[in-house]
Design an enzyme around this catalytic site. Structure first.
Site, PDB file in Angstrom:
ATOM      1  N   SER A 103       1.688   2.948   3.729  1.00  0.00           N
ATOM      2  CA  SER A 103       1.988   2.811   2.308  1.00  0.00           C
ATOM      3  C   SER A 103       2.559   1.439   1.966  1.00  0.00           C
ATOM      4  CB  SER A 103       2.928   3.947   1.888  1.00  0.00           C
ATOM      5  OG  SER A 103       3.058   4.029   0.500  1.00  0.00           O
ATOM      6  N   ASP A 242       0.564  -0.343  -4.494  1.00  0.00           N
ATOM      7  CA  ASP A 242       1.104  -0.611  -3.165  1.00  0.00           C
ATOM      8  C   ASP A 242      -0.041  -0.629  -2.158  1.00  0.00           C
ATOM      9  OD1 ASP A 242       0.553   2.109  -3.060  1.00  0.00           O
ATOM     10  OD2 ASP A 242       2.319   2.598  -1.868  1.00  0.00           O
ATOM     11  N   ASP A 244      -1.477   1.337  -0.056  1.00  0.00           N
ATOM     12  CA  ASP A 244      -2.517   2.371  -0.007  1.00  0.00           C
ATOM     13  C   ASP A 244      -2.865   2.899  -1.388  1.00  0.00           C
ATOM     14  OD1 ASP A 244      -0.124   3.788  -0.347  1.00  0.00           O
ATOM     15  OD2 ASP A 244      -0.808   5.503   0.819  1.00  0.00           O
ATOM     16  N   ASP A 246      -1.366   4.528  -3.742  1.00  0.00           N
ATOM     17  CA  ASP A 246      -0.968   5.829  -4.290  1.00  0.00           C
ATOM     18  C   ASP A 246       0.236   5.712  -5.217  1.00  0.00           C
ATOM     19  OD1 ASP A 246       1.043   5.407  -2.434  1.00  0.00           O
ATOM     20  OD2 ASP A 246       0.894   7.399  -1.511  1.00  0.00           O
TER      21      ASP A 246
END
Length: 447
Positions: A103, A242, A244, A246
């Site tokens: 992440s 960010d 990833d 999400d």
């Protein structure tokens, strides 16, 4: 059954250090494969996505080996956002989805998280069962039942086309200048392409990943470069994802940030006016600002709080039948559209609000005045339990007495890093600083 390996968002650690080693990834893949493919079952498919970290190649191959060893057929998606894995797991009728990402963490870290066939992250109970399988001897498939693996090229394109279907029919972004910061991460191709295809003039930032620059001075946790781009190009709005993709942070036309609480407030108010907000309820974590709760209450809406972690937000939403939730950090969950937080979809909904109302980003991104909030993190050594120290507990009790009726105190261990998070809210900023600094000092002494 308890979990030791899984945290609040899958398994995480420093690459090539336990548990983020090739050996552990192989065994974890085999354990997950055995859980989702009981002995003697057919050959279900698995989709594996990743972000742009250098260690993703190693973990992808190790997971593939473990999964195919138990008879699972693996489809490799390459770099795609985490929500794309949830979407593709469900739309491609896979038994399991896997995302390799840490992440918003730096490139040295990585992680592995699983999605069930419904596209939702696994429950604590399912993760505990996988850990139990991992702890024993994992039975491989018979030689004739070993799975196959192949790379598919259209996974990202499928996700991009789906993203566009969530945008209001007939609405376009023509004339809107948008800075999109992809954090040199998983959405570095998908997000700019979706925005451009919807008509926006796109100014990309953080779209040159090299394996080591994910989240490095860019993205939702470091929006300074995007803010400068907004000002330099005279952009209407900035969208910061960010690593990833999400989570999302919005920048107004001056480069000022709006966090997840402000984004959720806007969406909740708009959806309530349109009759779309189920049961008049927004789900958010204990970290969300008291100002958000007051904003909702003034409109006859309700805030349902959960523990920290978007998975717990989603679980509460599913139990209550609610369709909007998220975190202050920028996870925005809209179950009408997705099974997990999706930064790109949330960004599109914000842009839709701009296009439909004709209002500036700064007008839409300031729904409420925040109650002063102070958050500090204290790192501790492995094996230490600073919150159990009598001195720390005494300072916390004293702080609770001082804040009683005047504010809110939250102290917790991070689920992804060896950190103690100390957060307080209070209108009296001097009291706020005193309380947090005293607790932080006590925790440091005990850590």
């Amino acid at each position: 059954m308890t979990r030791k390996l899984f945290g609040t968002d899958g398994v995480r650690g420093t690459a090539n250090t336990h548990p983020m080693t090739a050996e552990m990834a192989l065994r974890l893949g085999a354990a997950a494969g055995r859980y989702f493919r009981p002995v003697g079952a057919g050959s279900p498919r698995v989709v594996i996505g990743k972000d742009t970290r250098l260690s993703g190649y190693m973990l992808e191959n190790a997971l593939t080996a473990g999964l195919t060893s138990t008879g699972m057929n693996v489809l490799l998606l390459g770099p795609v956002p985490t929500p794309a894995v949830g979407f593709l797991t469900r739309s491609m009728r896979a038994a399991l989805g896997v995302m390799i990402s840490a992440s918003h963490n730096p490139h040295e870290d990585n992680g592995i998280k699983f999605f069930g066939p419904d596209g939702f992250k696994l429950s604590d109970e399912a993760e505990a069962e996988i850990e139990a399988i991992l702890a024993g001897e994992i039975q491989p498939a018979q030689p004739g039942n070993i799975g196959r693996a192949k790379r598919i090229e259209d996974g990202r394109g499928r996700y991009q086309e789906y993203c566009k279907t969530t945008f209001p029919s007939g609405l376009r972004l023509d004339g809107l200048k948008v800075v999109i910061d992809c954090a040199n991460g998983a959405a570095y191709r998908a997000a700019p392409e979706v925005l451009w295809e919807l008509g926006a003039e796109v100014i990309p930032v953080g779209v040159e990943p090299n394996g080591k620059n994910i989240n490095l001075r860019c993205g939702s946790t470091h929006p300074e470069a995007a803010a400068e781009a907004v000002r330099a190009h005279g952009a209407d709005v900035g969208i910061c994802l960010d690593g990833d993709a999400d989570r999302v942070i919005i920048l107004d036309e001056t480069g000022k940030e709006a966090d997840g609480d402000q984004i959720m407030a806007l969406f909740a108010a708009r959806w309530a006016d349109e009759g779309r907000l189920r049961d008049g309820t927004l789900v958010a974590t204990v970290m969300s600002n008291l100002g958000l709760e007051r904003f909702l209450g003034a409109r006859g809406l309700r805030l349902e709080r959960t523990p920290v972690g978007d998975r717990y937000v989603v679980e509460a939403m599913r139990r209550g039948g609610w369709n909007l939730g998220g975190e202050q950090s920028g996870h925005i969950v809209m179950t009408d559209f997705a099974t997990t937080g999706d930064g790109l979809l949330a960004g599109l909904q914000f842009l839709a609000a701009m296009a439909q109302t004709g209002r500036r980003a700064s007008d839409l991104a300031r729904s409420f005045e925040t109650v002063p909030q102070l958050l500090q993190n204290v790192r501790y050594a492995a094996g230490q339990e600073p919150l159990k120290a009598p001195g720390v507990q005494a300072v916390i009790r004293d702080a609770e007495v001082r804040l009683n009726g005047a504010g809110r105190l939250l102290i917790r261990k991070s689920g992804t890093e060896p950190l103690i998070r100390v957060m307080a809210e209070c209108e009296d900023e001097a009291l706020l600083r005193d309380v947090v600094e005293e607790i932080v000092a006590a925790v440091r002494d005990a850590a």
